[in-house]
Write an enzyme that holds these catalytic residues in place. Structure first.
Site, PDB file in Angstrom:
ATOM      1  N   LYS A 156       1.982  -3.237   7.350  1.00  0.00           N
ATOM      2  CA  LYS A 156       2.287  -3.357   5.983  1.00  0.00           C
ATOM      3  C   LYS A 156       3.903  -2.962   5.488  1.00  0.00           C
ATOM      4  CE  LYS A 156       0.055  -4.516   2.878  1.00  0.00           C
ATOM      5  NZ  LYS A 156      -0.440  -5.905   2.338  1.00  0.00           N
TER       6      LYS A 156
ATOM      7  N   TYR B 251      -1.899  -0.534  11.229  1.00  0.00           N
ATOM      8  CA  TYR B 251      -2.303  -0.996   9.750  1.00  0.00           C
ATOM      9  C   TYR B 251      -0.913  -0.951   8.869  1.00  0.00           C
ATOM     10  CZ  TYR B 251      -3.523  -1.416   4.872  1.00  0.00           C
ATOM     11  OH  TYR B 251      -3.423  -2.033   3.345  1.00  0.00           O
TER      12      TYR B 251
ATOM     13  N   THR C  61       0.729  -1.152   0.152  1.00  0.00           N
ATOM     14  CA  THR C  61      -0.113   0.090  -0.006  1.00  0.00           C
ATOM     15  C   THR C  61       0.654   1.261   0.025  1.00  0.00           C
ATOM     16  OG1 THR C  61      -1.604   1.477   1.337  1.00  0.00           O
ATOM     17  CG2 THR C  61      -0.022  -0.330   2.320  1.00  0.00           C
ATOM     18  N   ASP C  62       0.344   2.379  -0.480  1.00  0.00           N
ATOM     19  CA  ASP C  62       0.984   3.668  -0.512  1.00  0.00           C
ATOM     20  C   ASP C  62       1.131   4.279   0.992  1.00  0.00           C
ATOM     21  OD1 ASP C  62      -1.809   4.352  -0.066  1.00  0.00           O
ATOM     22  OD2 ASP C  62      -1.629   5.908  -1.482  1.00  0.00           O
ATOM     23  N   GLU C  63       0.176   3.528   1.956  1.00  0.00           N
ATOM     24  CA  GLU C  63       0.225   4.182   3.402  1.00  0.00           C
ATOM     25  C   GLU C  63       1.551   3.988   4.021  1.00  0.00           C
ATOM     26  OE1 GLU C  63      -3.292   3.416   5.738  1.00  0.00           O
ATOM     27  OE2 GLU C  63      -4.591   3.488   4.059  1.00  0.00           O
TER      28      GLU C  63
HETATM   29  P1  NAD Z   1      -9.821  -7.345   1.895  1.00  0.00           P
HETATM   30  O1  NAD Z   1      -9.773  -6.955   3.534  1.00  0.00           O
HETATM   31  O2  NAD Z   1     -11.014  -7.029   1.016  1.00  0.00           O
HETATM   32  O3  NAD Z   1      -9.188  -8.925   1.858  1.00  0.00           O
HETATM   33  C1  NAD Z   1      -8.502  -9.542   2.263  1.00  0.00           C
HETATM   34  C2  NAD Z   1      -8.461 -11.167   2.430  1.00  0.00           C
HETATM   35  O4  NAD Z   1      -7.340 -11.728   3.040  1.00  0.00           O
HETATM   36  C3  NAD Z   1      -9.856 -11.667   2.729  1.00  0.00           C
HETATM   37  O5  NAD Z   1     -10.270 -12.402   1.782  1.00  0.00           O
HETATM   38  C4  NAD Z   1      -9.449 -12.396   4.103  1.00  0.00           C
HETATM   39  O6  NAD Z   1     -10.237 -13.572   4.091  1.00  0.00           O
HETATM   40  C5  NAD Z   1      -7.944 -12.668   3.762  1.00  0.00           C
HETATM   41  N1  NAD Z   1      -7.073 -13.106   4.838  1.00  0.00           N
HETATM   42  C6  NAD Z   1      -6.953 -12.332   5.890  1.00  0.00           C
HETATM   43  N2  NAD Z   1      -6.363 -13.119   7.003  1.00  0.00           N
HETATM   44  C7  NAD Z   1      -5.704 -13.798   6.406  1.00  0.00           C
HETATM   45  C8  NAD Z   1      -4.982 -15.260   6.988  1.00  0.00           C
HETATM   46  N3  NAD Z   1      -4.266 -14.778   8.084  1.00  0.00           N
HETATM   47  N4  NAD Z   1      -4.748 -16.148   5.805  1.00  0.00           N
HETATM   48  C9  NAD Z   1      -5.307 -16.190   4.684  1.00  0.00           C
HETATM   49  N5  NAD Z   1      -6.078 -15.254   4.370  1.00  0.00           N
HETATM   50  C10 NAD Z   1      -6.443 -14.137   5.027  1.00  0.00           C
HETATM   51  O7  NAD Z   1      -8.341  -6.566   1.406  1.00  0.00           O
HETATM   52  P2  NAD Z   1      -8.176  -5.872   0.207  1.00  0.00           P
HETATM   53  O8  NAD Z   1      -8.764  -4.536   0.252  1.00  0.00           O
HETATM   54  O9  NAD Z   1      -8.768  -6.842  -0.906  1.00  0.00           O
HETATM   55  O10 NAD Z   1      -6.557  -5.954   0.031  1.00  0.00           O
HETATM   56  C11 NAD Z   1      -5.920  -6.670  -0.564  1.00  0.00           C
HETATM   57  C12 NAD Z   1      -4.471  -6.536  -0.308  1.00  0.00           C
HETATM   58  O11 NAD Z   1      -3.875  -5.215  -1.121  1.00  0.00           O
HETATM   59  C13 NAD Z   1      -3.979  -6.155   1.315  1.00  0.00           C
HETATM   60  O12 NAD Z   1      -2.638  -6.606   0.974  1.00  0.00           O
HETATM   61  C14 NAD Z   1      -3.713  -4.705   1.374  1.00  0.00           C
HETATM   62  O13 NAD Z   1      -2.891  -4.187   2.206  1.00  0.00           O
HETATM   63  C15 NAD Z   1      -3.486  -4.270  -0.265  1.00  0.00           C
HETATM   64  N6  NAD Z   1      -3.869  -3.099  -0.684  1.00  0.00           N
HETATM   65  C16 NAD Z   1      -5.220  -2.356  -0.498  1.00  0.00           C
HETATM   66  C17 NAD Z   1      -5.644  -1.311  -1.277  1.00  0.00           C
HETATM   67  C18 NAD Z   1      -7.042  -1.220  -0.935  1.00  0.00           C
HETATM   68  O14 NAD Z   1      -7.535   0.107  -1.325  1.00  0.00           O
HETATM   69  N7  NAD Z   1      -8.237  -1.954  -0.501  1.00  0.00           N
HETATM   70  C19 NAD Z   1      -4.783  -0.523  -1.564  1.00  0.00           C
HETATM   71  C20 NAD Z   1      -3.371  -1.042  -1.711  1.00  0.00           C
HETATM   72  C21 NAD Z   1      -2.928  -2.084  -1.227  1.00  0.00           C
HETATM   73  O1  DAU Z   2      -4.184   4.008   0.359  1.00  0.00           O
HETATM   74  C1  DAU Z   2      -4.457   2.532   0.287  1.00  0.00           C
HETATM   75  C2  DAU Z   2      -5.370   2.140   1.493  1.00  0.00           C
HETATM   76  O2  DAU Z   2      -6.636   2.610   1.365  1.00  0.00           O
HETATM   77  C3  DAU Z   2      -5.095   0.567   1.753  1.00  0.00           C
HETATM   78  O3  DAU Z   2      -4.074   0.030   1.867  1.00  0.00           O
HETATM   79  C4  DAU Z   2      -6.226  -0.084   2.756  1.00  0.00           C
HETATM   80  O4  DAU Z   2      -6.220  -1.151   2.755  1.00  0.00           O
HETATM   81  C5  DAU Z   2      -7.730   0.835   2.446  1.00  0.00           C
HETATM   82  O5  DAU Z   2      -8.542   0.341   3.435  1.00  0.00           O
HETATM   83  C6  DAU Z   2      -7.455   2.361   2.306  1.00  0.00           C
HETATM   84  O6  DAU Z   2      -7.404   3.009   3.587  1.00  0.00           O
HETATM   85  P1  DAU Z   2      -7.956   4.151   4.048  1.00  0.00           P
HETATM   86  O7  DAU Z   2      -7.981   4.136   5.429  1.00  0.00           O
HETATM   87  O8  DAU Z   2      -7.517   5.372   3.036  1.00  0.00           O
HETATM   88  O9  DAU Z   2      -9.429   4.106   3.439  1.00  0.00           O
HETATM   89  P2  DAU Z   2     -10.958   4.200   4.175  1.00  0.00           P
HETATM   90  O10 DAU Z   2     -11.993   3.647   3.125  1.00  0.00           O
HETATM   91  O11 DAU Z   2     -11.023   3.290   5.443  1.00  0.00           O
HETATM   92  O12 DAU Z   2     -11.006   5.681   4.417  1.00  0.00           O
HETATM   93  C7  DAU Z   2     -11.026   6.558   3.175  1.00  0.00           C
HETATM   94  C8  DAU Z   2     -10.937   7.866   3.809  1.00  0.00           C
HETATM   95  O13 DAU Z   2     -12.516   8.220   4.200  1.00  0.00           O
HETATM   96  C9  DAU Z   2     -10.025   8.117   5.152  1.00  0.00           C
HETATM   97  O14 DAU Z   2      -9.715   9.452   5.048  1.00  0.00           O
HETATM   98  C10 DAU Z   2     -11.095   8.070   6.392  1.00  0.00           C
HETATM   99  C11 DAU Z   2     -12.170   8.572   5.673  1.00  0.00           C
HETATM  100  N1  DAU Z   2     -13.654   7.914   6.300  1.00  0.00           N
HETATM  101  C12 DAU Z   2     -13.565   6.646   6.115  1.00  0.00           C
HETATM  102  C13 DAU Z   2     -14.779   5.757   6.808  1.00  0.00           C
HETATM  103  C14 DAU Z   2     -14.768   4.315   6.929  1.00  0.00           C
HETATM  104  C15 DAU Z   2     -14.547   8.647   6.736  1.00  0.00           C
HETATM  105  O15 DAU Z   2     -14.459   9.852   6.670  1.00  0.00           O
HETATM  106  N2  DAU Z   2     -15.575   8.098   7.327  1.00  0.00           N
HETATM  107  C16 DAU Z   2     -15.743   6.552   7.270  1.00  0.00           C
HETATM  108  O16 DAU Z   2     -16.959   6.268   7.496  1.00  0.00           O
END
Ligand code: NAD
Ligand code: DAU
Length: 352
Positions: A162, A158, A133-135
């Site tokens: 990562k 989180y 992630t970019d975080e």
């Molecule tokens: P998600 O939470 O939707 O899915 C995570 C999956 O991992 C689920 O299917 C869960 O069952 C599985 N999992 C969790 N713990 C596990 C374990 N101990 N063993 C096996 N499986 C397990 O997540 P996502 O949003 O699809 O993110 C996927 C990946 O991409 C993550 O590594 C996240 O850090 C990264 N990522 C997410 C975003 C985003 O915006 N969502 C952006 C950049 C990177």
């Molecule tokens: O940047 C990549 C990341 O983006 C991934 O690595 C994470 O897995 C993914 O969950 C996401 O993280 P964020 O914290 O940015 O996403 P989230 O959807 O939780 O929140 C997006 C923005 O919205 C953040 O500034 C917090 C705000 N927010 C979120 C929720 C859930 C609100 O204002 N209200 C809300 O109820």
């Protein structure tokens, strides 16, 4: 049938993982795709019902924190490559309870690195692609973008977990010569996104006329990318990226949270035939997230110039497709938001 690669995709039942599994199963019939997932609250096999019977797809329910299970799966399927997405992914949950994030994201990743190292024994031709992630780069001010050279500065449990996993992946490249590749992506959105994250939560609450909880003043900025464009970037990096390198993934698409919530309100007012401006009345400013990162913005020049990747659709197009998917798939939303999730939702978002 003989397959040319046997790719283990971890977290394939989750949001991004299910899009990647679907793409790899369909686009590469000569690859065996093994989806390893623990099926936590965030994993749902219905996300993959359209490829479940494909001849090149297998599912293994397993925990990456279980080294014996990983060894058995590597042996059973003769795994040649890994694309690692399994993780605890929600920042708010990491603030409530960091330990699950340390176990899955750090210990689980090291277990997987160990399983690959033991199975591949320094043989050439394998790839371990770590999806991150970019975080990990921390929080930006008004100016600038994250590049691959930006120093790591994780600020939530989180992102700390990562960042730690990224460091271990690099350490395995330098210490053991494990053939790793890495990608760091901005915020994804699209179908099958669990409705605890901003966009699907807001869609769900607008449809159900529930309060729309905006943290702080709503002026935090996120850089949004359509999930299928992230899947295409992973495909590109997995195949053509250089070993030991990381690639930033993003589409130069920054929005403040409040602008985005307002946009969703007007889109849904139109789709649901409500009076213009009515859903905005649901916006409720709530206590800010602890340590809330101000701004993320990705510079993906390396991925674009070196590997020729670029995003395929605009945010407006992607949001319209996403909203249409949620409106047509209310049963999916009901299913994943019932049971244990409901307690979490009430506690986190309704303060009960
Ligand atoms: P998600 O939470 O939707 O899915 C995570 C999956 O991992 C689920 O299917 C869960 O069952 C599985 N999992 C969790 N713990 C596990 C374990 N101990 N063993 C096996 N499986 C397990 O997540 P996502 O949003 O699809 O993110 C996927 C990946 O991409 C993550 O590594 C996240 O850090 C990264 N990522 C997410 C975003 C985003 O915006 N969502 C952006 C950049 C990177
Ligand atoms: O940047 C990549 C990341 O983006 C991934 O690595 C994470 O897995 C993914 O969950 C996401 O993280 P964020 O914290 O940015 O996403 P989230 O959807 O939780 O929140 C997006 C923005 O919205 C953040 O500034 C917090 C705000 N927010 C979120 C929720 C859930 C609100 O204002 N209200 C809300 O109820």
């Amino acid at each position: 049938m003989e397959f040319s690669k046997h790719i283990l995709i971890t977290g394939g039942a989750g949001f991004i993982g299910s899009h990647l599994v679907r793409r790899m199963v369909r686009n590469y019939p000569s690859y065996l795709i093994v989806n390893l997932d623990k099926l936590t609250y965030a994993g749902n096999l219905e996300n993959l019902s359209d490829v479940a019977d494909a001849p090149n797809y297998r599912f293994e329910k397993a925990d990456i924190c279980d080294p014996a299970a990983l060894k058995a799966i590597f042996e059973k399927h003769q795994i040649t490559d890994v694309i690692h997405l399994a993780a605890e992914s929600h920042v708010d949950r990491s603030i409530e309870g960091p330990m699950e994030f340390v176990l899955t994201n750090v210990v689980g990743t090291v277990n997987l690195l160990e399983a690959a190292r033991a199975a591949w024994q320094n043989e050439a031709g394998h790839v371990f692609h770590h999806v991150s992630t970019d975080e990990v780069y921390g929080s930006l001010g008004e100016e600038g973008l994250f590049t691959e050279q930006t120093a790591y500065d994780p600020r939530s449990p989180y992102s700390a977990s990562k960042a730690s996993s990224d460091h271990f992946v690099r350490a395995y490249f330098h210490t053991y010569g494990l053939p790793v590749k890495m990608s760091n992506c901005s915020n994804n959105y699209g179908s099958h996104h669990f409705p605890e994250k901003l966009i699907p939560l807001m869609i769900h609450n607008i449809v159900n006329e529930k309060p729309l909880p905006v943290y702080g003043k709503g002026d935090n900025i996120r850089d949004w990318l359509w999930v299928e464009d992230h899947a295409s970037a992973i495909d590109t990096i997995f195949h053509n990226g250089r070993l030991g390198e990381s690639y930033n993934v993003g589409g130069l698409n920054e929005w403040t949270n409040i602008e985005l919530v307002r946009f969703l309100c007007s889109l849904l007012d139109r789709k649901l035939g409500r009076a213009s401006g009515s859903s905005e009345q649901l916006i409720t400013y709530v206590t800010d997230r602890a340590g809330h990162d101000k701004r993320y913005a990705i510079d993906a020049t390396k991925l674009e110039t070196e590997l020729g990747w670029k995003p395929s659709i605009t945010f407006e197009e992607g949001l319209e497709r996403t909203v249409d998917w949620y409106l047509a798939n209310q049963a999916w939303v009901e299913k994943v938001t019932s049971g244990a999730y409901q307690d979490y939702y009430n506690h986190m978002y309704l303060g009960r």
